[in-house]
Write a protein that holds these residues in place. Sequence first.
Motif, PDB file in Angstrom:
ATOM      1  N   PRO A  57       6.334 -10.034 -59.678  1.00  0.00           N
ATOM      2  CA  PRO A  57       6.960  -9.436 -58.496  1.00  0.00           C
ATOM      3  C   PRO A  57       6.033  -9.263 -57.293  1.00  0.00           C
ATOM      4  O   PRO A  57       6.522  -9.178 -56.164  1.00  0.00           O
ATOM      5  CB  PRO A  57       7.448  -8.074 -59.009  1.00  0.00           C
ATOM      6  N   ASP A  82      12.631 -17.085 -56.251  1.00  0.00           N
ATOM      7  CA  ASP A  82      13.126 -15.885 -56.925  1.00  0.00           C
ATOM      8  C   ASP A  82      12.670 -15.854 -58.386  1.00  0.00           C
ATOM      9  O   ASP A  82      12.317 -14.798 -58.926  1.00  0.00           O
ATOM     10  CB  ASP A  82      14.647 -15.823 -56.851  1.00  0.00           C
ATOM     11  N   ARG A  83      12.684 -17.016 -59.038  1.00  0.00           N
ATOM     12  CA  ARG A  83      12.219 -17.078 -60.430  1.00  0.00           C
ATOM     13  C   ARG A  83      10.735 -16.719 -60.521  1.00  0.00           C
ATOM     14  O   ARG A  83      10.310 -16.020 -61.447  1.00  0.00           O
ATOM     15  CB  ARG A  83      12.449 -18.473 -60.998  1.00  0.00           C
ATOM     16  N   GLN A  92      10.468 -13.027 -60.242  1.00  0.00           N
ATOM     17  CA  GLN A  92      10.891 -12.345 -61.468  1.00  0.00           C
ATOM     18  C   GLN A  92       9.759 -12.308 -62.479  1.00  0.00           C
ATOM     19  O   GLN A  92       9.596 -11.336 -63.227  1.00  0.00           O
ATOM     20  CB  GLN A  92      12.115 -13.053 -62.058  1.00  0.00           C
TER      21      GLN A  92
END
Length: 342
Positions: free
Chosen positions: A128, A121-122, A125
């Motif tokens: 994308p 997820d990082r 972020q």
Amino acid sequence: MVNLATVQSGPQLQAETLEGAIARQPRKASLYARRATFRLDAGQIGPALADIDQALKLDDDPGEFYFIRARALRAQNRLEATLAAAAEASKRGFSSPELNLLVGETHLAARRHQAALDHLDRALQQEPELAAALFYKGLAHAALADTAQALDYLRASLARDPHQPEILHQLAFLSNANRRPAAAAVYATRGLRLAPTHGPLWYDYGRQHELQNRPDSAIYAYTRAVELDTTLYRADYRLGLAAFKKRRYAEALPHLQRALRRASRLPGGRQMVAESLEAMGRTTEAVAQYRILVAENPGNKHWTYRAWKAGERARQLRGDSMRRPVRQAIAPLVERSLPTLR
């Protein structure tokens, strides 16, 4: 996900061009780090690790050097050492989507799925559209039995990297696993057009045929998969299972044995090996397999009985082979007692 065979010559030549610069400036750490990166991209893992270790001896401050070291360690499948090097990279200020991607994939390989998802997820972020992060998120959700999410992330990854056979394989495999062979066929066929020698896609192609009751086409595809990649134990298992059902025990046995060497708890795998050996008259070997089943299933009276029964049969056969022919009408010789099978 990158096929190093397709990019090896460029990075290898780039590494070689640094030889002279390093000879002239043997105390310049950045030159070793650059050569380590090129060697990594060329698949030369040992020399790359030696280069980045030399760079760190000369200058242990840059976080990027630790990231390069983490990449080399991951290529050697040294998971905890990879994470330690990546943590040092982060501690020293290095931050990039690739670092979080590496940490996330390493946690995934270690089956720490939630930690993997956090780092992936990082990475997303920061970037994308990073197809690899979406791909590994799909694998993590598949491992957590969240099929809907897994398919969503894999399809998102494919949309961003439509020519990657591994993504198509995972989509086909997961579709087959969820009894959606028509969808699997689409992904496998598309993948084989891109990479006709990609063994896992041939397995997927065979599995969708099997699920749609086309056994001959399935056997052809499984055979092709094993020819291309001998590590595909699922294809060996399916070939062994098909031959066993037709009582072709000699044909089934090598496939089942290869499959069990890579996955010892395949459903019915060891049972079929034991029964194939017994049917072929290789009773002592069958006894050994039945005894493994007894050890794997403590208290199971069925396997205890089968092991005892096969052992008795083996002792009878050995007794017959040891009897001497009677040449005179005299009392037979007393036979020696046979050793107990262990």
